[in-house]
Design a protein around this motif. Structure first.
Motif, mmCIF file in Angstrom:
data_model
loop_
_atom_site.group_PDB
_atom_site.id
_atom_site.type_symbol
_atom_site.label_atom_id
_atom_site.label_comp_id
_atom_site.label_asym_id
_atom_site.label_seq_id
_atom_site.Cartn_x
_atom_site.Cartn_y
_atom_site.Cartn_z
ATOM 1 N N PHE A 1 0.687 -0.996 -0.035
ATOM 2 C CA PHE A 1 -0.148 -0.395 0.219
ATOM 3 C C PHE A 1 0.566 1.256 0.070
ATOM 4 O O PHE A 1 0.108 2.485 0.459
ATOM 5 N N LEU B 1 -0.268 4.840 -1.997
ATOM 6 C CA LEU B 1 -1.168 5.621 -0.841
ATOM 7 C C LEU B 1 -0.327 6.507 -0.339
ATOM 8 O O LEU B 1 -0.830 7.677 -0.173
ATOM 9 N N ASP B 2 0.790 6.809 0.007
ATOM 10 C CA ASP B 2 1.579 7.029 0.660
ATOM 11 C C ASP B 2 2.415 8.484 0.211
ATOM 12 O O ASP B 2 2.202 9.190 -0.031
ATOM 13 N N LEU C 1 -4.143 6.243 5.725
ATOM 14 C CA LEU C 1 -4.532 4.931 5.217
ATOM 15 C C LEU C 1 -6.092 4.642 6.463
ATOM 16 O O LEU C 1 -6.859 4.508 6.134
#
Length: 152
Positions: free
Chosen positions: A71, A74-75, A81
């Motif tokens: 994931f 996403l960062d 999150l």
């Protein structure tokens, strides 16, 4: 916080190559309640005309979780999150995959859009799954990002 759609679509993801393990296929099949012995027993699979245990539908999603930081994108996009929901998952199958196959997953962001005046943002990720150069499946996932700063 709005997601930069242009930047998101320019993200380059390193391909991920994984070997499909029999034990993991059996575990996944048992977990989803699959009772067909073709997915659990090599002899039953071979008797049904398969060369090994076939990969059950939706298993490909779990392969993507083997990336070092599944994931991490996403960062990179600045997405918290805590504001993320799983919105949608779909698969288009081209060929069967089997235990012991080396599969390559190639991710890319194909769309970013918003609804409700930016209160909800959607990130669409497409994953091409191949064995050598043979297309096996295309997986599409949509995450929904709640933007509490936007006026709904």
């Amino acid at each position: 916080m709005a997601i930069d759609a242009v930047r998101a679509k320019e993200l380059e993801f390193a391909p991920l190559t994984v070997e499909v393990e029999r034990g993991r296929l059996r575990f996944f099949s048992a977990t989803i309640g699959e009772t067909d012995p073709v997915y659990l027993d090599v002899d039953a699979a071979k008797a049904a005309g398969h060369r090994d245990l076939p990969v059950p539908p939706t298993f490909f999603f779990s392969l993507g979780l083997e990336a070092p930081d599944p994931f991490g994108y996403l960062d990179v996009l600045g997405i918290d999150l805590r504001q993320v929901l799983h919105g949608e998952q779909s698969f288009e199958y081209h060929s069967l995959a089997y235990a012991r196959d080396q599969l390559t997953l190639q991710d890319r962001i194909v769309d970013v859009y918003e609804k409700r005046g930016g209160a909800l943002e959607f990130v669409v990720k497409q994953t091409a799954i191949t064995r050598a150069s043979e297309p096996i499946a295309d997986m599409r996932s949509v995450i929904v990002v709640r933007n509490p700063e936007a006026a709904a």
